[in-house]
Motif scaffolding. Structure first.
Motif, PDB file in Angstrom:
ATOM      1  N   GLN A  27      36.478 -40.935 106.106  1.00  0.00           N
ATOM      2  CA  GLN A  27      36.106 -41.894 107.141  1.00  0.00           C
ATOM      3  C   GLN A  27      36.819 -41.582 108.454  1.00  0.00           C
ATOM      4  N   LEU A  28      38.064 -41.144 108.388  1.00  0.00           N
ATOM      5  CA  LEU A  28      38.779 -40.726 109.596  1.00  0.00           C
ATOM      6  C   LEU A  28      38.093 -39.515 110.232  1.00  0.00           C
ATOM      7  N   GLU A  29      37.683 -38.562 109.407  1.00  0.00           N
ATOM      8  CA  GLU A  29      36.963 -37.390 109.922  1.00  0.00           C
ATOM      9  C   GLU A  29      35.655 -37.807 110.579  1.00  0.00           C
ATOM     10  N   TYR A  30      34.948 -38.754 109.976  1.00  0.00           N
ATOM     11  CA  TYR A  30      33.692 -39.256 110.536  1.00  0.00           C
ATOM     12  C   TYR A  30      33.924 -39.888 111.911  1.00  0.00           C
ATOM     13  N   ILE A  31      34.954 -40.711 112.035  1.00  0.00           N
ATOM     14  CA  ILE A  31      35.254 -41.364 113.316  1.00  0.00           C
ATOM     15  C   ILE A  31      35.596 -40.310 114.366  1.00  0.00           C
ATOM     16  N   ARG A  32      36.417 -39.359 114.014  1.00  0.00           N
ATOM     17  CA  ARG A  32      36.821 -38.312 114.976  1.00  0.00           C
ATOM     18  C   ARG A  32      35.639 -37.445 115.401  1.00  0.00           C
ATOM     19  N   GLU A  33      34.791 -37.081 114.462  1.00  0.00           N
ATOM     20  CA  GLU A  33      33.615 -36.257 114.784  1.00  0.00           C
ATOM     21  C   GLU A  33      32.640 -37.033 115.654  1.00  0.00           C
ATOM     22  N   THR A  34      32.457 -38.306 115.374  1.00  0.00           N
ATOM     23  CA  THR A  34      31.567 -39.134 116.189  1.00  0.00           C
ATOM     24  C   THR A  34      32.102 -39.229 117.608  1.00  0.00           C
ATOM     25  N   ALA A  35      33.406 -39.443 117.753  1.00  0.00           N
ATOM     26  CA  ALA A  35      34.018 -39.515 119.081  1.00  0.00           C
ATOM     27  C   ALA A  35      33.812 -38.202 119.836  1.00  0.00           C
ATOM     28  N   LYS A  36      34.009 -37.099 119.152  1.00  0.00           N
ATOM     29  CA  LYS A  36      33.830 -35.780 119.766  1.00  0.00           C
ATOM     30  C   LYS A  36      32.395 -35.605 120.271  1.00  0.00           C
ATOM     31  N   GLN A  37      31.438 -35.965 119.421  1.00  0.00           N
ATOM     32  CA  GLN A  37      30.040 -35.832 119.812  1.00  0.00           C
ATOM     33  C   GLN A  37      29.698 -36.734 121.005  1.00  0.00           C
ATOM     34  N   LEU A  38      30.228 -37.944 121.002  1.00  0.00           N
ATOM     35  CA  LEU A  38      29.961 -38.857 122.115  1.00  0.00           C
ATOM     36  C   LEU A  38      30.586 -38.363 123.413  1.00  0.00           C
ATOM     37  N   ILE A  39      31.775 -37.807 123.316  1.00  0.00           N
ATOM     38  CA  ILE A  39      32.430 -37.266 124.516  1.00  0.00           C
ATOM     39  C   ILE A  39      31.599 -36.126 125.090  1.00  0.00           C
ATOM     40  N   PHE A  40      31.158 -35.214 124.242  1.00  0.00           N
ATOM     41  CA  PHE A  40      30.371 -34.094 124.748  1.00  0.00           C
ATOM     42  C   PHE A  40      28.981 -34.524 125.207  1.00  0.00           C
ATOM     43  N   ALA A  41      28.490 -35.657 124.706  1.00  0.00           N
ATOM     44  CA  ALA A  41      27.195 -36.165 125.174  1.00  0.00           C
ATOM     45  C   ALA A  41      27.292 -36.708 126.600  1.00  0.00           C
ATOM     46  N   VAL A  42      28.384 -37.402 126.901  1.00  0.00           N
ATOM     47  CA  VAL A  42      28.529 -37.959 128.259  1.00  0.00           C
ATOM     48  C   VAL A  42      29.231 -37.004 129.208  1.00  0.00           C
ATOM     49  N   ALA A  43      30.006 -36.085 128.657  1.00  0.00           N
ATOM     50  CA  ALA A  43      30.739 -35.140 129.494  1.00  0.00           C
ATOM     51  C   ALA A  43      30.763 -33.781 128.808  1.00  0.00           C
ATOM     52  N   PRO A  44      29.681 -33.024 128.954  1.00  0.00           N
ATOM     53  CA  PRO A  44      29.650 -31.687 128.341  1.00  0.00           C
ATOM     54  C   PRO A  44      30.841 -30.844 128.810  1.00  0.00           C
TER      55      PRO A  44
END
Length: 107
Positions: A27-44
């Motif tokens: 679950q920690l990995e899921y949260i971190r990966e989701t955050a990473k994807q969201l960051i790159f979505a708004v700020a490539p």
């Protein structure tokens, strides 16, 4: 994970085989990966690099930084929620502890 078997009378017997520590790690990995994807979505990456090089306007740079910080804050809160869940080691409470960890998702 659940292991289910079908009985002769057609009913199903299921045993929850999840391991609390593994559920917490996943679950920690899921949260971190989701955050990473969201960051790159708004700020490539190229926008982040351009901001760091001073190629963007101050407003654009601040917007990127604010988006990233908001995502990081949410991620840190969710990670803290996951870390706060403890299992007392009793088999009777393992499933509810696993469920509590898995309930913390990114909305």
């Amino acid at each position: 994970m659940r292991e289910c078997t079908t009985n002769l009378d057609g009913t199903e017997t299921c045993i929850d085989t999840r391991v609390f520590s593994q559920i917490k790690t996943l679950q920690l990995e899921y949260i971190r990966e989701t955050a990473k994807q969201l960051i790159f979505a708004v700020a490539p990456e190229y926008k982040q690099r351009n901001a760091a090089l001073g190629l963007l306007s101050l407003e654009e740079t601040e917007e990127i930084k604010n988006h990233i910080q908001t995502i990081r804050t949410i991620s840190n809160q969710k990670e803290a929620q996951i870390q706060a869940i403890v299992w007392d080691g009793q088999e009777a409470t393992r499933v509810s502890a696993c469920n509590a960890v898995e309930a913390i998702v990114w909305n």
